[in-house]
Design a protein around this motif. Sequence first.
Motif, PDB file in Angstrom:
ATOM      1  N   TYR A 180       0.836  -1.199   0.000  1.00  0.00           N
ATOM      2  CA  TYR A 180       0.000   0.000   0.000  1.00  0.00           C
ATOM      3  C   TYR A 180       0.876   1.257   0.000  1.00  0.00           C
ATOM      4  N   GLU A 181       1.848   1.300   0.892  1.00  0.00           N
ATOM      5  CA  GLU A 181       2.705   2.481   1.002  1.00  0.00           C
ATOM      6  C   GLU A 181       3.523   2.703  -0.266  1.00  0.00           C
ATOM      7  N   TRP A 182       4.118   1.641  -0.795  1.00  0.00           N
ATOM      8  CA  TRP A 182       4.964   1.788  -1.978  1.00  0.00           C
ATOM      9  C   TRP A 182       4.170   2.304  -3.170  1.00  0.00           C
ATOM     10  N   LEU A 183       2.973   1.787  -3.360  1.00  0.00           N
ATOM     11  CA  LEU A 183       2.190   2.188  -4.526  1.00  0.00           C
ATOM     12  C   LEU A 183       1.505   3.529  -4.314  1.00  0.00           C
ATOM     13  N   ALA A 184       1.068   3.795  -3.093  1.00  0.00           N
ATOM     14  CA  ALA A 184       0.482   5.108  -2.808  1.00  0.00           C
ATOM     15  C   ALA A 184       1.515   6.205  -3.025  1.00  0.00           C
ATOM     16  N   ALA A 185       2.764   5.939  -2.654  1.00  0.00           N
ATOM     17  CA  ALA A 185       3.828   6.922  -2.863  1.00  0.00           C
ATOM     18  C   ALA A 185       4.088   7.159  -4.344  1.00  0.00           C
ATOM     19  N   ALA A 186       3.713   6.176  -5.176  1.00  0.00           N
ATOM     20  CA  ALA A 186       3.875   6.317  -6.626  1.00  0.00           C
ATOM     21  C   ALA A 186       2.664   6.985  -7.273  1.00  0.00           C
ATOM     22  N   GLY A 187       1.706   7.396  -6.449  1.00  0.00           N
ATOM     23  CA  GLY A 187       0.535   8.103  -6.967  1.00  0.00           C
ATOM     24  C   GLY A 187      -0.673   7.235  -7.230  1.00  0.00           C
ATOM     25  N   ALA A 188      -0.662   6.006  -6.758  1.00  0.00           N
ATOM     26  CA  ALA A 188      -1.764   5.090  -7.026  1.00  0.00           C
ATOM     27  C   ALA A 188      -2.860   5.192  -5.962  1.00  0.00           C
ATOM     28  N   LYS A 189      -4.087   4.894  -6.387  1.00  0.00           N
ATOM     29  CA  LYS A 189      -5.186   4.629  -5.466  1.00  0.00           C
ATOM     30  C   LYS A 189      -5.201   3.122  -5.265  1.00  0.00           C
ATOM     31  N   VAL A 190      -4.915   2.690  -4.047  1.00  0.00           N
ATOM     32  CA  VAL A 190      -4.578   1.292  -3.807  1.00  0.00           C
ATOM     33  C   VAL A 190      -5.665   0.571  -3.024  1.00  0.00           C
ATOM     34  N   GLU A 191      -5.981  -0.633  -3.471  1.00  0.00           N
ATOM     35  CA  GLU A 191      -6.807  -1.557  -2.701  1.00  0.00           C
ATOM     36  C   GLU A 191      -6.002  -2.838  -2.498  1.00  0.00           C
ATOM     37  N   VAL A 192      -5.982  -3.344  -1.277  1.00  0.00           N
ATOM     38  CA  VAL A 192      -5.318  -4.617  -0.996  1.00  0.00           C
ATOM     39  C   VAL A 192      -6.276  -5.485  -0.182  1.00  0.00           C
ATOM     40  N   TRP A 193      -6.235  -6.768  -0.455  1.00  0.00           N
ATOM     41  CA  TRP A 193      -7.032  -7.700   0.356  1.00  0.00           C
ATOM     42  C   TRP A 193      -6.405  -9.079   0.278  1.00  0.00           C
ATOM     43  N   THR A 194      -6.778  -9.931   1.199  1.00  0.00           N
ATOM     44  CA  THR A 194      -6.292 -11.310   1.199  1.00  0.00           C
ATOM     45  C   THR A 194      -7.478 -12.260   1.171  1.00  0.00           C
ATOM     46  N   THR A 195      -7.264 -13.398   0.563  1.00  0.00           N
ATOM     47  CA  THR A 195      -8.259 -14.468   0.525  1.00  0.00           C
ATOM     48  C   THR A 195      -7.546 -15.785   0.775  1.00  0.00           C
ATOM     49  N   THR A 196      -8.080 -16.603   1.661  1.00  0.00           N
ATOM     50  CA  THR A 196      -7.543 -17.945   1.848  1.00  0.00           C
ATOM     51  C   THR A 196      -8.453 -18.939   1.141  1.00  0.00           C
ATOM     52  N   TYR A 197      -7.954 -19.513   0.081  1.00  0.00           N
ATOM     53  CA  TYR A 197      -8.677 -20.570  -0.624  1.00  0.00           C
ATOM     54  C   TYR A 197      -8.398 -21.891   0.089  1.00  0.00           C
ATOM     55  N   VAL A 198      -9.354 -22.787   0.075  1.00  0.00           N
ATOM     56  CA  VAL A 198      -9.159 -24.114   0.653  1.00  0.00           C
ATOM     57  C   VAL A 198      -9.425 -25.128  -0.451  1.00  0.00           C
ATOM     58  N   HIS A 199      -8.357 -25.801  -0.885  1.00  0.00           N
ATOM     59  CA  HIS A 199      -8.452 -26.730  -2.001  1.00  0.00           C
ATOM     60  C   HIS A 199      -8.557 -28.162  -1.476  1.00  0.00           C
ATOM     61  N   ALA A 200      -9.586 -28.870  -1.886  1.00  0.00           N
ATOM     62  CA  ALA A 200      -9.763 -30.277  -1.527  1.00  0.00           C
ATOM     63  C   ALA A 200      -9.032 -31.115  -2.570  1.00  0.00           C
ATOM     64  N   LEU A 201      -7.861 -31.632  -2.211  1.00  0.00           N
ATOM     65  CA  LEU A 201      -7.007 -32.340  -3.153  1.00  0.00           C
ATOM     66  C   LEU A 201      -7.012 -33.839  -2.862  1.00  0.00           C
ATOM     67  N   ASP A 202      -6.597 -34.605  -3.865  1.00  0.00           N
ATOM     68  CA  ASP A 202      -6.664 -36.068  -3.772  1.00  0.00           C
ATOM     69  C   ASP A 202      -5.495 -36.627  -2.973  1.00  0.00           C
ATOM     70  N   GLY A 203      -5.619 -36.511  -1.659  1.00  0.00           N
ATOM     71  CA  GLY A 203      -4.624 -37.090  -0.774  1.00  0.00           C
ATOM     72  C   GLY A 203      -3.257 -36.448  -0.907  1.00  0.00           C
ATOM     73  N   VAL A 204      -2.257 -37.142  -0.383  1.00  0.00           N
ATOM     74  CA  VAL A 204      -0.892 -36.622  -0.399  1.00  0.00           C
ATOM     75  C   VAL A 204      -0.418 -36.393  -1.826  1.00  0.00           C
ATOM     76  N   ASP A 205      -0.714 -37.322  -2.721  1.00  0.00           N
ATOM     77  CA  ASP A 205      -0.257 -37.176  -4.103  1.00  0.00           C
ATOM     78  C   ASP A 205      -0.864 -35.943  -4.763  1.00  0.00           C
ATOM     79  N   GLY A 206      -2.093 -35.601  -4.411  1.00  0.00           N
ATOM     80  CA  GLY A 206      -2.704 -34.400  -4.961  1.00  0.00           C
ATOM     81  C   GLY A 206      -1.975 -33.143  -4.539  1.00  0.00           C
ATOM     82  N   VAL A 207      -1.566 -33.099  -3.262  1.00  0.00           N
ATOM     83  CA  VAL A 207      -0.820 -31.938  -2.769  1.00  0.00           C
ATOM     84  C   VAL A 207       0.548 -31.873  -3.446  1.00  0.00           C
ATOM     85  N   VAL A 208       1.215 -33.015  -3.569  1.00  0.00           N
ATOM     86  CA  VAL A 208       2.536 -33.035  -4.207  1.00  0.00           C
ATOM     87  C   VAL A 208       2.423 -32.607  -5.667  1.00  0.00           C
ATOM     88  N   ASP A 209       1.408 -33.080  -6.375  1.00  0.00           N
ATOM     89  CA  ASP A 209       1.218 -32.683  -7.775  1.00  0.00           C
ATOM     90  C   ASP A 209       0.958 -31.184  -7.883  1.00  0.00           C
TER      91      ASP A 209
END
Length: 264
Positions: A180-209
């Motif tokens: 936010y600070e870096w881009l606002a200092a460059a003259g930007a109107k800044v929006e920031v947000w976070t999202t945590t996605y939860v992926h249902a994967l096929d066991g250990v191999d799904g996570v490794v893939d």
Amino acid sequence: MTGRPGGTASDWNPALYMKFDAERTRAARDLLAGAPLAAARRVADLGCGPGNSAALLSARFPDAEVVGLDTSEAMLAHARARVPGATFVRQDIAAWTPDAPQDLVFANAALQFLPDHKSLLPRLFGFVAAGGCLAAQMPITLHEASHAAMRLIAADGPWARKLAPIVRAQPVIAAFEDYYEWLAAAGAKVEVWTTTYVHALDGVDGVVDWFAGSGLRPFLDPLDEAERAAFLARYREAIAESYTPRADGKLLLPYPRLFIVARR
């Protein structure tokens, strides 16, 4: 990397990456939904990968010149076939300078491979035309068990000396306040947000893939075939210890992402 990591000796695997097409494209779709543009003539898709984000951009802005950049020839070939109306070039994001101001500079899950975000983000914003925006999304997974295991295994195996530069070179995603600070200092109107996605994967191999097509690549690329197999075996063990299977056998992988939209 610097579009996405890749090279002729150990290029990205579009089929493996796109095994999770819906999950990976969902974040790109959410990022694009946050870009407040009614129209665009010039759109840059940085780290375009296999064309999933370029397809969204071309559909949203059918009259725009969409140019995708990546360093992986395999990904670019896949993107050209998937979105024939766009232009795709082999280009390093760190060296990119467009010929004209861009209405949208779009970077979905690409900038985390580059260092020095304090300079990088304002530089990219500098290419944005009046009324346009920079839209970027990056995984914020440093403290997730999946990524901690990568670093621990890299530092604690027969490959430790070989992988030490990789562990040290892993770029750190800054706090959202910093962007936010870096881009606002460059003259930007800044929006920031976070999202945590939860992926249902096929066991250990799904996570490794999932990570073999993305986050594990910097650790695996320097290793020979036997070392890669040993590294992945240890990584599978770590994932099995860190994530509990659900009743249906799926593993739930939390995947937080940081979104940044900077308007001019």
